[in-house]
Motif scaffolding. Structure first.
Motif, PDB file in Angstrom:
ATOM      1  N   UNK A 113       3.007  -6.339   0.543  1.00 18.25           N
ATOM      2  CA  UNK A 113       2.278  -7.524   0.968  1.00 18.25           C
ATOM      3  C   UNK A 113       2.092  -7.568   2.484  1.00 18.25           C
ATOM      4  N   UNK A 114       2.545  -6.524   3.150  1.00 17.88           N
ATOM      5  CA  UNK A 114       2.301  -6.316   4.579  1.00 17.88           C
ATOM      6  C   UNK A 114       2.391  -4.814   4.840  1.00 17.88           C
ATOM      7  N   UNK A 115       1.932  -4.379   5.994  1.00 24.83           N
ATOM      8  CA  UNK A 115       2.051  -2.966   6.341  1.00 24.83           C
ATOM      9  C   UNK A 115       3.528  -2.586   6.455  1.00 24.83           C
ATOM     10  N   UNK A 116       3.875  -1.402   5.967  1.00 24.49           N
ATOM     11  CA  UNK A 116       5.249  -0.911   6.051  1.00 24.49           C
ATOM     12  C   UNK A 116       5.230   0.517   6.578  1.00 24.49           C
ATOM     13  N   UNK A 117       6.412   1.031   6.879  1.00 27.29           N
ATOM     14  CA  UNK A 117       6.550   2.409   7.347  1.00 27.29           C
ATOM     15  C   UNK A 117       7.512   3.152   6.434  1.00 27.29           C
ATOM     16  N   UNK A 118       7.076   4.319   5.956  1.00 30.09           N
ATOM     17  CA  UNK A 118       7.912   5.163   5.101  1.00 30.09           C
ATOM     18  C   UNK A 118       7.945   6.559   5.704  1.00 30.09           C
ATOM     19  N   UNK A 175      14.120   5.613  -1.644  1.00 29.81           N
ATOM     20  CA  UNK A 175      12.937   5.634  -0.788  1.00 29.81           C
ATOM     21  C   UNK A 175      13.143   4.618   0.332  1.00 29.81           C
ATOM     22  N   UNK A 176      13.286   5.070   1.599  1.00 26.62           N
ATOM     23  CA  UNK A 176      13.520   4.131   2.709  1.00 26.62           C
ATOM     24  C   UNK A 176      12.207   3.501   3.172  1.00 26.62           C
ATOM     25  N   UNK A 177      12.228   2.187   3.356  1.00 25.28           N
ATOM     26  CA  UNK A 177      11.021   1.444   3.738  1.00 25.28           C
ATOM     27  C   UNK A 177      11.365   0.522   4.902  1.00 25.28           C
ATOM     28  N   UNK A 178      10.571   0.590   5.970  1.00 26.88           N
ATOM     29  CA  UNK A 178      10.755  -0.294   7.117  1.00 26.88           C
ATOM     30  C   UNK A 178       9.561  -1.233   7.232  1.00 26.88           C
ATOM     31  N   UNK A 179       9.812  -2.404   7.787  1.00 25.87           N
ATOM     32  CA  UNK A 179       8.728  -3.379   7.950  1.00 25.87           C
ATOM     33  C   UNK A 179       8.954  -4.200   9.211  1.00 25.87           C
ATOM     34  N   UNK A 226       8.209   7.534   8.647  1.00 26.78           N
ATOM     35  CA  UNK A 226       7.395   7.644   9.848  1.00 26.78           C
ATOM     36  C   UNK A 226       5.908   7.449   9.636  1.00 26.78           C
ATOM     37  N   UNK A 227       5.466   7.238   8.390  1.00 25.59           N
ATOM     38  CA  UNK A 227       4.045   7.036   8.106  1.00 25.59           C
ATOM     39  C   UNK A 227       3.772   5.559   7.836  1.00 25.59           C
ATOM     40  N   UNK A 228       2.707   5.032   8.431  1.00 28.29           N
ATOM     41  CA  UNK A 228       2.327   3.645   8.196  1.00 28.29           C
ATOM     42  C   UNK A 228       1.550   3.537   6.893  1.00 28.29           C
ATOM     43  N   UNK A 229       2.050   2.702   5.994  1.00 21.95           N
ATOM     44  CA  UNK A 229       1.398   2.478   4.703  1.00 21.95           C
ATOM     45  C   UNK A 229       0.789   1.080   4.726  1.00 21.95           C
ATOM     46  N   UNK A 230      -0.544   0.959   4.663  1.00 21.42           N
ATOM     47  CA  UNK A 230      -1.179  -0.366   4.702  1.00 21.42           C
ATOM     48  C   UNK A 230      -0.780  -1.213   3.496  1.00 21.42           C
ATOM     49  N   UNK A 231      -0.786  -2.519   3.700  1.00 26.47           N
ATOM     50  CA  UNK A 231      -0.480  -3.407   2.578  1.00 26.47           C
ATOM     51  C   UNK A 231      -1.494  -3.180   1.461  1.00 26.47           C
ATOM     52  N   UNK A 232      -1.041  -3.363   0.245  1.00 28.78           N
ATOM     53  CA  UNK A 232      -1.904  -3.124  -0.898  1.00 28.78           C
ATOM     54  C   UNK A 232      -1.087  -2.683  -2.091  1.00 28.78           C
ATOM     55  N   UNK A 233      -1.792  -2.381  -3.158  1.00 27.27           N
ATOM     56  CA  UNK A 233      -1.151  -2.009  -4.423  1.00 27.27           C
ATOM     57  C   UNK A 233      -1.415  -0.539  -4.703  1.00 27.27           C
ATOM     58  N   UNK A 234      -0.359   0.180  -5.097  1.00 27.62           N
ATOM     59  CA  UNK A 234      -0.452   1.617  -5.315  1.00 27.62           C
ATOM     60  C   UNK A 234       0.222   1.996  -6.632  1.00 27.62           C
ATOM     61  N   UNK A 235      -0.278   3.059  -7.255  1.00 25.29           N
ATOM     62  CA  UNK A 235       0.480   3.720  -8.313  1.00 25.29           C
ATOM     63  C   UNK A 235       1.556   4.564  -7.640  1.00 25.29           C
ATOM     64  N   UNK A 236       2.773   4.488  -8.170  1.00 24.53           N
ATOM     65  CA  UNK A 236       3.890   5.268  -7.644  1.00 24.53           C
ATOM     66  C   UNK A 236       4.322   6.278  -8.701  1.00 24.53           C
ATOM     67  N   UNK A 237       4.304   7.555  -8.337  1.00 28.08           N
ATOM     68  CA  UNK A 237       4.855   8.554  -9.243  1.00 28.08           C
ATOM     69  C   UNK A 237       5.601   9.610  -8.441  1.00 28.08           C
ATOM     70  N   UNK A 238       6.260  10.512  -9.132  1.00 25.29           N
ATOM     71  CA  UNK A 238       7.136  11.467  -8.449  1.00 25.29           C
ATOM     72  C   UNK A 238       6.977  12.863  -9.032  1.00 25.29           C
TER      73      UNK A 238
END
Length: 211
Positions: free
Chosen positions: A119-124, A207-211, A126-138
């Motif tokens: 619901x806001x931009x985050x960093x994973x 999965x580490x996530x910073x905001x 070292x990469x900035x991930x814009x807010x939004x909805x994503x499919x997550x797979x591995x």
């Protein structure tokens, strides 16, 4: 109107059949009777017999239990993240390396594709991930996982369109001392961020996530 003898016999026969379908146990010297109405088999078998999904859908928020916080504080700002996933069961199987092959794509659960929303931009990593909805797979490997965010939303988890991948992150895994029977995803707060913790069988990935 009085019941005929044949009707009385039929009712008695039906009652006996119903009682016979229930397993009863009575302790010696006790008036307590335990009735077991569950069919034989494990929990997954009973769910299947009842027509219920063996891999039910679940949802986790960050902050943890955000809907309860929102109920207590109606003006609370939106959450930071939410993940929607299904929870398959181990059921005596070896999951990673056998059910989920190393080097193959995995939908992070079962049924529909797992979805991770920010619901806001985050960093994973070292990469900035814009807010939004994503499919997550591995893509699981023996000592690490490749985590992938994808834009192909509202899809079945077995039909992943890799041409719509937008981010990839490699994360280490850890072996646990005991297996997790049901696949689990949860957010854990840490300093300056959160962790999305994924556990199943004897594997834990973070999965580490910073905001």
């Amino acid at each position: 109107m009085f019941a005929t003898r044949s009707n009385i016999f039929f009712i008695a026969l039906l009652a006996g059949s119903l009682l016979g379908a229930c397993e009863t146990k009575q302790s010696k010297g006790s008036n307590t009777v335990t009735v077991n109405q569950h069919p034989a088999g494990n929990a997954a078998d009973r769910l299947a017999q009842a027509g219920l999904d063996k891999s039910p859908m679940d949802m986790a928020y960050f902050p943890v239990e955000y809907p309860k916080l929102k109920m207590a504080h109606p003006n609370l700002e939106p959450p930071i993240a939410r993940v929607i996933f299904s929870r398959p069961q181990k059921g005596g199987r070896t999951i990673f390396g056998e059910v989920v092959k190393y080097g193959s794509t995995w939908r992070m659960g079962a049924n529909e594709a797992t979805e991770l929303e920010f619901f806001r931009d985050v960093t994973i990593n070292g990469k900035t991930v814009p807010k939004g909805r994503y499919v997550l797979y591995a893509i699981p490997w023996e000592n690490e996982w490749t985590m992938i965010l994808n834009n192909d939303l509202y899809t079945w988890g077995l039909k992943i369109d890799s041409t719509k991948d937008v981010f990839k992150f490699n994360i280490p895994i850890a072996r646990t001392n005991f297996p997790f029977e049901v696949f689990t995803m949860e957010f854990i707060p840490v300093e300056k961020g959160m962790q999305l913790v994924m556990e199943w069988d004897s594997v834990r990935a973070i999965l580490p996530i910073k905001y």
